[in-house]
Design a protein around this motif. Sequence first.
Motif, mmCIF file in Angstrom:
data_model
loop_
_atom_site.group_PDB
_atom_site.id
_atom_site.type_symbol
_atom_site.label_atom_id
_atom_site.label_comp_id
_atom_site.label_asym_id
_atom_site.label_seq_id
_atom_site.Cartn_x
_atom_site.Cartn_y
_atom_site.Cartn_z
ATOM 1 N N GLN A 72 8.918 5.327 50.917
ATOM 2 C CA GLN A 72 9.104 5.221 52.358
ATOM 3 C C GLN A 72 9.980 6.304 52.988
ATOM 4 O OE1 GLN A 72 10.684 1.252 52.881
ATOM 5 N NE2 GLN A 72 9.099 0.354 51.570
ATOM 6 N N GLU A 73 10.890 6.880 52.228
ATOM 7 C CA GLU A 73 11.899 7.734 52.842
ATOM 8 C C GLU A 73 11.766 9.222 52.502
ATOM 9 O OE1 GLU A 73 15.697 6.134 51.823
ATOM 10 O OE2 GLU A 73 15.183 4.101 52.479
ATOM 11 N N ILE A 74 11.347 9.521 51.277
ATOM 12 C CA ILE A 74 11.317 10.921 50.846
ATOM 13 C C ILE A 74 10.086 11.628 51.417
ATOM 14 C CG2 ILE A 74 11.135 12.469 48.856
ATOM 15 C CD1 ILE A 74 12.695 10.419 47.236
ATOM 16 N N ASP A 75 10.306 12.800 51.962
ATOM 17 C CA ASP A 75 9.223 13.642 52.460
ATOM 18 C C ASP A 75 8.769 14.537 51.302
ATOM 19 O OD1 ASP A 75 7.583 15.550 53.620
ATOM 20 O OD2 ASP A 75 8.801 15.770 55.425
ATOM 21 N N TRP A 76 7.705 14.096 50.623
ATOM 22 C CA TRP A 76 7.278 14.805 49.414
ATOM 23 C C TRP A 76 6.666 16.167 49.731
ATOM 24 C CZ3 TRP A 76 9.325 13.395 45.089
ATOM 25 C CH2 TRP A 76 9.730 12.073 44.919
ATOM 26 N N LYS A 77 6.070 16.313 50.886
ATOM 27 C CA LYS A 77 5.548 17.626 51.275
ATOM 28 C C LYS A 77 6.689 18.621 51.429
ATOM 29 C CE LYS A 77 1.058 17.124 51.574
ATOM 30 N NZ LYS A 77 0.137 17.960 50.723
ATOM 31 N N ALA A 78 7.773 18.150 52.019
ATOM 32 C CA ALA A 78 8.944 19.017 52.183
ATOM 33 C C ALA A 78 9.561 19.351 50.825
ATOM 34 C CB ALA A 78 9.970 18.346 53.088
ATOM 35 N N ARG A 79 9.594 18.360 49.931
ATOM 36 C CA ARG A 79 10.131 18.595 48.585
ATOM 37 C C ARG A 79 9.283 19.633 47.844
ATOM 38 N NH1 ARG A 79 13.299 14.171 46.085
ATOM 39 N NH2 ARG A 79 14.928 13.746 47.626
ATOM 40 N N GLU A 80 7.951 19.512 47.950
ATOM 41 C CA GLU A 80 7.063 20.477 47.291
ATOM 42 C C GLU A 80 7.291 21.882 47.845
ATOM 43 O OE1 GLU A 80 2.273 21.407 46.656
ATOM 44 O OE2 GLU A 80 2.917 19.507 47.565
ATOM 45 N N TYR A 121 11.812 15.349 40.797
ATOM 46 C CA TYR A 121 12.598 15.351 42.027
ATOM 47 C C TYR A 121 11.780 15.914 43.184
ATOM 48 C CZ TYR A 121 16.320 16.538 45.359
ATOM 49 O OH TYR A 121 17.092 16.641 46.491
ATOM 50 N N TYR A 122 10.843 16.797 42.852
ATOM 51 C CA TYR A 122 10.073 17.501 43.883
ATOM 52 C C TYR A 122 8.666 16.944 44.070
ATOM 53 C CZ TYR A 122 13.826 20.889 43.386
ATOM 54 O OH TYR A 122 15.068 21.482 43.342
ATOM 55 N N PHE A 123 8.142 16.249 43.056
ATOM 56 C CA PHE A 123 6.793 15.696 43.127
ATOM 57 C C PHE A 123 6.853 14.226 42.732
ATOM 58 C CE2 PHE A 123 6.438 20.206 42.320
ATOM 59 C CZ PHE A 123 5.455 20.615 43.205
ATOM 60 N N LYS A 124 6.230 13.368 43.510
ATOM 61 C CA LYS A 124 6.289 11.920 43.283
ATOM 62 C C LYS A 124 5.678 11.565 41.937
ATOM 63 C CE LYS A 124 5.354 7.555 45.658
ATOM 64 N NZ LYS A 124 4.671 6.929 46.818
ATOM 65 N N TRP A 125 6.464 10.900 41.103
ATOM 66 C CA TRP A 125 6.068 10.603 39.722
ATOM 67 C C TRP A 125 5.474 9.203 39.647
ATOM 68 C CZ3 TRP A 125 6.769 14.753 36.517
ATOM 69 C CH2 TRP A 125 6.467 14.584 35.169
ATOM 70 N N ASP A 126 4.283 9.079 39.083
ATOM 71 C CA ASP A 126 3.599 7.795 38.899
ATOM 72 C C ASP A 126 2.982 7.828 37.507
ATOM 73 O OD1 ASP A 126 1.509 5.833 38.746
ATOM 74 O OD2 ASP A 126 1.451 5.729 40.935
#
Length: 378
Positions: A35-43, A236-241
């Motif tokens: 809900q909170e992390i902007d993964w596009k920004a992290r990438e 930390y930069y890409f959502k891990w599943d």
Amino acid sequence: MKFCTKCVMPNTKPDLHFDENGVCDACRSQESKNQEIDWKAREKEFLELVQQYKTHPDYDCVIGVSGGKDSTYQVLKVLELGLNPLCVVFEPTIPTKIGRQNLDNLNNLGVDLIHIKRNPKVYKTLAKEAFKRTGDNEWQNHLGIFTTVPKMAVNFNIPLIIWGESPQIEYGGPATSKTRNTLDRQWLEEFGGLLGNRISDMIGVDGLTERDLSLYTYASDEDIHRVGVTGLFLGYYFKWDLREVLKKSKENGFSVQDRPVETTYENFENLDCYSNHLHDYLKYVKYGFGRATDNACLDVRLGYISREEAVRLVNKYDGIPPKKAIKKYLEYTGFTQEEFDKIVDSYTNKRIFRRDEKGNFVRDIDGSLVRKDEYIVK
């Protein structure tokens, strides 16, 4: 003993905290990921950051690999992003056939791979002593993974190391650790599972010298600063599943077993080494949860199963001694069953498991420890 009200992780897990609603911080961390992390920004941050490290004529980064699902995914992701990695594997304690196949598959994805065959005499001495001192049969292997990769980065003058998921983001830990995107000497000493035992403490064991233990000693601060080595968590930069990680790895040749591995209900965990299953069992005797709990909690947090399903799976699979792994470990170390049992019992949690009138731990017919009623997962 309390269990998280959203997943089934107990509060005996080191560094795990529960809020006023009885929810563990690993579950709260997953909510933040969703809900909170902007993964596009992290990438975008990651791609901009790695450009600063593309200074080596041959390699853009170093990756520590095992051939498992996670390291296979790491390599695939790095290649997808246009980076050329140098991969390094630290030999497992008791390698498996499928583990070797998966390591070959990772190599065949199109990367250079350095396979470190550690001194077997030194390694076995460390393995036996660490088991007695810490109750962790994999202490020396985990240490070797985290020291050899930075050494290779220094030796090849490659400033960037890319690790996999961030353990504190995925599995819970101090709040400050979730904002750290790097793995360095400090991280190793705080979160690397050394259990208060340093490699310098092993000098003198069966004649081991400081030189014998060089491989297990972290690169000097001088060398780290000279090369500018930085270790980044890909998670930390890409959502891990883990299910997506597994799917992509299987699509690219990663093999799983045709039955669940010992200690859990999954068929893809710790396939590279028999000794890892014993490591999971030892965690169970110390803290009252094992690999099945780890898997079930991740599946709940990611929305693949309900908490009710997780309770059923944990009660069915957690705590059964991994007999094949124990047999392999006794053959490897030379410990007798009696010596092994004595060490394991010395680390077994007396608050969680039943004992008879003589003080011996009570076990079921399959060898499983019997929990006290108040410590059963519900």
